[in-house]
Design a protein around this motif. Structure first.
Motif, mmCIF file in Angstrom:
data_model
loop_
_atom_site.group_PDB
_atom_site.id
_atom_site.type_symbol
_atom_site.label_atom_id
_atom_site.label_comp_id
_atom_site.label_asym_id
_atom_site.label_seq_id
_atom_site.Cartn_x
_atom_site.Cartn_y
_atom_site.Cartn_z
ATOM 1 N N ALA A 278 141.536 15.544 92.053
ATOM 2 C CA ALA A 278 141.923 14.647 90.944
ATOM 3 C C ALA A 278 140.827 13.619 90.683
ATOM 4 N N GLY A 279 140.556 13.352 89.401
ATOM 5 C CA GLY A 279 139.603 12.316 89.018
ATOM 6 C C GLY A 279 140.299 11.061 88.537
ATOM 7 N N MET A 280 141.549 11.214 88.158
ATOM 8 C CA MET A 280 142.419 10.095 87.775
ATOM 9 C C MET A 280 143.785 10.391 88.406
ATOM 10 N N ILE A 281 144.410 9.357 88.938
ATOM 11 C CA ILE A 281 145.758 9.538 89.492
ATOM 12 C C ILE A 281 146.605 8.366 89.039
ATOM 13 N N SER A 282 147.773 8.672 88.447
ATOM 14 C CA SER A 282 148.692 7.581 88.109
ATOM 15 C C SER A 282 149.948 7.686 88.950
ATOM 16 N N VAL A 283 150.426 6.500 89.365
ATOM 17 C CA VAL A 283 151.658 6.414 90.152
ATOM 18 C C VAL A 283 152.663 5.574 89.364
ATOM 19 N N HIS A 284 153.916 5.949 89.439
ATOM 20 C CA HIS A 284 154.933 5.186 88.712
ATOM 21 C C HIS A 284 155.281 3.907 89.448
#
Ligand code: DX5
Ligand code: ZN
Length: 222
Positions: A85-91
């Motif tokens: 992954a190059g970008m990871i978003s978490v809620h």
């Protein structure tokens, strides 16, 4: 013309032909690839995990934007970093230690994002926005592709864009859910720059034309 990035969401692709689907959107001009990870707990659906992300990684040069719709995502940050992954978003709604999770993502060399559900207010970002590289504003309740865009979220995007300007932080706004050539101008005018589109790209027979339609909708109206 406003510079925007289009991130097709793999959720609407044909899962029996993932490699071909990736090649198709890469050749068609996608800027990123959005991968939706769901745990059947934070959201009522199950999708892919790190093994599939890793297998896809070998098939394309596109930057991978992994959207973790899972409880306590911090537990899996490392696995998605290793998967490519190059970008990871978490809620924000799913992570009790948000700044720590964001730091883990950055320490692993990826861009860190805070994802927020449609009902989560902009004010909730007050103490964490400095720790992220992008905010993923959900314009549907997460869990499924093909849902209807929730228009009142546009005001919240404007509010977040204002918060980013006032603080002078280098944070991008990404939007996800119901984005197509009709809704893209609304979110871009409000400040969004990364547009996730599932059914409006992978759900169309000509993916290149579908992405061009979204880009053109923005350039003519903004
Ligand atoms: C929904 C996912 C989205 C989804 C968007 O929970 O986070 O990324 O694929 O699909 P569309 O663009 O069809 O609304
Ligand atoms: Zn998503």
């Amino acid at each position: 013309m406003t510079r925007i990035q289009i991130a097709p969401s793999l959720l609407s692709a044909d899962f029996s032909r993932l490699a071909e689907e990736l090649h198709d959107v890469e050749a068609g001009g996608a800027d990123l690839l959005h991968l939706d990870v769901m745990d059947g707990h934070f959201v009522p659906n199950l999708t892919i995990g790190p093994a599939v992300v890793k297998a896809c990684r070998a098939q394309t040069k596109l930057l991978f934007d992994c959207h973790l719709m899972i409880a306590e995502p911090q537990r899996y940050v490392d696995a998605f970093l290793k998967a490519g992954a190059g970008m990871i978003s978490v809620h924000q709604e799913a992570e009790p230690h948000l700044q720590r999770a964001l730091q883990m993502i950055r320490d692993g060399g990826a861009r860190a994002g805070i994802a927020i559900n449609p009902a989560t207010p902009a004010e909730s970002l007050t103490t964490a926005i400095e720790f992220c590289d992008f905010v993923l504003v959900m314009t549907v309740n997460p869990g499924f592709g093909g849902q209807t865009f929730i228009e009142p979220v546009v005001g919240k995007i404007r509010h977040i864009a204002q918060m980013i300007r006032e603080r002078g932080v280098p944070v991008d706004i990404e939007v996800d859910g119901g984005i197509d050539a009709a809704t893209a101008p609304l979110v871009v005018a409000a400040g969004a720059r990364i547009l996730v589109a599932g059914s409006a790209v992978f759900g169309q027979p000509d993916r290149k034309a579908a992405m061009e339609a979204i880009r053109n909708s923005v350039s003519v109206r903004v």
